[in-house]
Design a protein around this motif. Structure first.
Motif, short mmCIF file in Angstrom:
data_model
loop_
_atom_site.label_atom_id
_atom_site.label_comp_id
_atom_site.label_asym_id
_atom_site.label_seq_id
_atom_site.Cartn_x
_atom_site.Cartn_y
_atom_site.Cartn_z
N ARG A 99 0.53 -1.33 -0.33
CA ARG A 99 -0.02 -0.06 0.27
C ARG A 99 1.20 1.28 0.35
NH1 ARG A 99 -5.63 -1.56 0.86
NH2 ARG A 99 -5.79 -3.76 1.96
N SER A 100 2.27 1.01 -0.59
CA SER A 100 3.37 2.29 -0.76
C SER A 100 2.52 3.68 -2.19
CB SER A 100 4.57 1.81 -1.22
OG SER A 100 5.20 1.56 0.64
N GLY A 101 2.48 4.75 -1.74
CA GLY A 101 2.28 5.12 -2.61
C GLY A 101 3.45 6.27 -3.28
N GLY A 129 1.93 12.74 13.49
CA GLY A 129 0.07 12.28 11.84
C GLY A 129 -1.12 11.50 13.18
N ASN A 130 -1.31 11.82 14.43
CA ASN A 130 -2.82 11.19 14.81
C ASN A 130 -3.61 12.35 14.67
OD1 ASN A 130 0.44 11.15 17.76
ND2 ASN A 130 -0.39 9.23 16.95
N LEU A 131 -3.27 13.23 15.36
CA LEU A 131 -4.71 14.02 14.69
C LEU A 131 -5.46 14.12 13.41
CD1 LEU A 131 -3.51 17.45 16.93
CD2 LEU A 131 -4.53 14.93 17.67
N LEU A 132 -5.38 12.97 12.95
CA LEU A 132 -6.08 12.86 11.54
C LEU A 132 -7.38 12.62 11.42
CD1 LEU A 132 -5.22 12.58 8.04
CD2 LEU A 132 -5.59 9.83 8.47
N LEU A 133 -8.59 13.42 10.83
CA LEU A 133 -9.99 13.35 10.83
C LEU A 133 -9.74 13.33 8.87
CD1 LEU A 133 -12.62 15.04 11.28
CD2 LEU A 133 -11.84 14.13 9.31
N VAL A 134 -10.80 11.82 8.92
CA VAL A 134 -10.89 10.93 7.19
C VAL A 134 -12.32 10.75 7.79
CG1 VAL A 134 -11.51 9.21 5.52
CG2 VAL A 134 -8.96 9.92 6.76
N VAL A 175 -1.94 8.25 3.68
CA VAL A 175 -3.31 7.88 3.12
C VAL A 175 -3.77 8.33 1.66
CG1 VAL A 175 -4.34 7.53 5.84
CG2 VAL A 175 -4.16 9.50 4.27
N LEU A 176 -2.86 9.76 1.42
CA LEU A 176 -3.47 10.51 0.73
C LEU A 176 -3.48 9.82 -1.30
CD1 LEU A 176 -5.20 13.49 -0.27
CD2 LEU A 176 -2.42 14.46 -0.58
N PRO A 177 -2.44 8.76 -0.96
CA PRO A 177 -2.05 7.67 -2.04
C PRO A 177 -3.11 7.08 -2.26
CG PRO A 177 0.09 7.95 -0.95
CD PRO A 177 -1.26 8.92 -0.40
N ARG A 178 -3.30 6.01 -0.84
CA ARG A 178 -5.04 5.58 -1.25
C ARG A 178 -6.15 5.54 -1.54
NH1 ARG A 178 -3.93 1.43 4.17
NH2 ARG A 178 -6.03 0.75 4.24
N ILE A 179 -6.49 7.24 -0.79
CA ILE A 179 -7.48 7.82 -0.86
C ILE A 179 -7.54 8.48 -2.86
CG2 ILE A 179 -8.74 10.06 -1.47
CD1 ILE A 179 -7.78 9.67 1.94
N LEU A 180 -6.58 8.87 -3.44
CA LEU A 180 -6.61 9.20 -4.86
C LEU A 180 -6.81 7.78 -5.23
CD1 LEU A 180 -3.43 11.50 -4.54
CD2 LEU A 180 -5.89 12.23 -4.78
N THR A 181 -6.87 6.84 -5.27
CA THR A 181 -7.43 5.48 -6.12
C THR A 181 -8.68 4.94 -5.84
OG1 THR A 181 -6.69 3.89 -3.80
CG2 THR A 181 -4.98 4.78 -5.73
N CYS A 231 -12.02 3.72 0.48
CA CYS A 231 -12.51 4.25 1.31
C CYS A 231 -11.65 3.78 2.22
CB CYS A 231 -14.04 3.40 0.95
SG CYS A 231 -14.88 4.36 2.23
N LEU A 232 -11.66 4.50 3.37
CA LEU A 232 -10.80 3.99 4.14
C LEU A 232 -12.07 4.74 5.94
CD1 LEU A 232 -6.98 6.00 3.46
CD2 LEU A 232 -7.90 3.88 3.07
N GLY A 233 -11.78 3.73 6.43
CA GLY A 233 -13.03 3.29 7.59
C GLY A 233 -11.53 3.50 8.88
N PRO A 234 -12.54 2.36 9.94
CA PRO A 234 -12.40 2.96 11.43
C PRO A 234 -10.58 1.22 11.21
CG PRO A 234 -14.37 3.11 11.19
CD PRO A 234 -13.67 2.72 10.18
N LYS A 235 -10.81 0.65 10.46
CA LYS A 235 -9.68 -0.37 10.00
C LYS A 235 -8.64 -0.25 9.78
CE LYS A 235 -13.49 -4.45 10.57
NZ LYS A 235 -13.91 -5.76 10.22
N GLU A 236 -9.21 0.60 8.52
CA GLU A 236 -7.87 0.53 7.70
C GLU A 236 -7.38 1.51 8.17
OE1 GLU A 236 -10.69 -0.99 4.84
OE2 GLU A 236 -11.01 0.91 6.43
N ILE A 237 -7.58 3.00 9.12
CA ILE A 237 -7.14 3.78 9.73
C ILE A 237 -6.20 3.02 11.24
CG2 ILE A 237 -7.62 5.56 10.91
CD1 ILE A 237 -7.12 6.38 8.11
#
Length: 342
Positions: free
Chosen positions: A123-125, A272-277, A304-310, A313-319
């Protein structure tokens, strides 16, 4: 294949096992070459009576042929393969994307005798042209049965190395902070994010700045979010002089007021702890970026950004899964670096 020392009389046409150096210490013959008549003469001149060679047996495939076959089974479209040389094939991204691997099959492949595949983390961008993996056949030859087993592991049910392309390209940015700090805030985030996005095939649109006051802040931000949605933004970033400090802070409340939902707040990634999706009803991803996003160093945005650009959908488990590998190098831009704790 047999690897053994043989008399020079038996060495012609066999593969040289080790580099041969002369009396000056300079290399005379390079390992891996088939020995010819002239090579045997050079070895005799050096006083050698025997030499280590690799002797291929029935059904053995030379290292380059073996590496070429396995690499073709490994890679899906989107990956460019180098030519096989000394048993090695490199894999390069032909376009920006996210590397996908099946880790169980990777372990199975690397458990075969003489076969190694090293990759970037799953999952590397990656930007176009980035090396994502390298295959190395260690011995000078592999048995046909090993190559066939490697091909089966590599190709089924799908190629082991795949690249998910970027499908979202227009990225918006809403920034907030004191009106007097607008130029500093905008330039710091834009200078860090624009080149990141460009490398991923995306474009940062002109940022929107809101000098938010506490009264009516959620409504102002919600209207700005809706405005970015209406102008065709495909991914929306929220950031500012102060990071999101609570699940019910201004930004998450604004996302909900704009008709969206908060998928997760907080990430096991440092910095990056204070991330919101979050996501709007139309599917527009909204990412609340911590202050570390203004740093050129690797941080949660790079995860997270490269995965979102593909389109993922990032949910709680992915985070939550980002905790494995989530301890990144600290960044000097943060007000409270980890080093203060000793």
């Amino acid at each position: 294949m047999k690897f053994e020392a043989v008399p020079l009389e038996e060495a012609e046409d066999q593969i040289l096992g080790h580099n041969i150096t002369g009396g000056s210490g300079r290399r005379v013959l390079r390992k891996g070459r088939p020995l010819g008549t002239d090579d045997i003469a050079k070895l005799r001149a050096l006083g050698r009576t025997s030499v280590y060679v690799a002797r291929l047996e029935q059904g053995d495939l030379p290292e380059d042929e073996a590496a070429g076959r396995i690499s073709l089974a490994l890679a899906a479209p989107g990956c460019r393969l180098s030519a096989a040389r000394t048993g090695r094939v490199n894999f390069y991204a032909e376009q920006p994307g996210v590397l996908r691997l099946e880790l169980g099959r990777l372990v199975a492949l690397n458990s075969l005798p003489g076969v190694t595949l090293a990759t970037l983390p799953e999952r590397s961008g990656v930007a176009a042209g980035k090396m994502v993996a390298t295959l190395k056949v260690i011995p000078y030859a592999l048995g046909k049965e090993v190559v066939e087993t490697a091909e089966e592991i590599a190709a089924r049910p799908a190629p082991l190395v795949t690249l998910s392309p970027m499908v979202l390209h227009r990225v918006g940015l809403i920034l907030s902070g004191a009106a007097g700090a607008q130029e500093r805030i905008v330039s710091s985030f834009r200078n860090a994010l624009a080149p990141r996005l460009s490398a991923l095939g995306a474009t940062l649109q002109e940022p929107v700045f809101l000098p938010l006051e506490e009264e009516g802040a959620e409504e102002q931000l919600a209207m700005a979010i809706q405005g970015e949605r209406d102008r065709g933004i495909e991914v929306l970033l929220l950031a500012g002089d102060t990071a999101i400090m609570d699940r019910f802070d201004i930004a998450p409340r604004a996302v909900e007021l704009a008709g969206g939902t908060v998928s997760s707040f907080g990430a096991p990634v440092d910095p990056g702890n204070l991330l919101l999706v979050g996501y709007l009803k139309c599917g527009l991803p909204v990412v609340g970026a911590p202050g570390c996003a203004r740093s050129p160093k690797r941080n949660v945005i790079d995860l997270v950004l490269p995965r979102i650009l593909t389109g993922e959908c990032l949910g709680p488990k992915e985070i939550a899964a980002l905790g494995h590998g989530g301890l990144l190098e600290d960044v000097p831009e943060r007000p409270a670096p980890r080093s203060r704790l000793g």
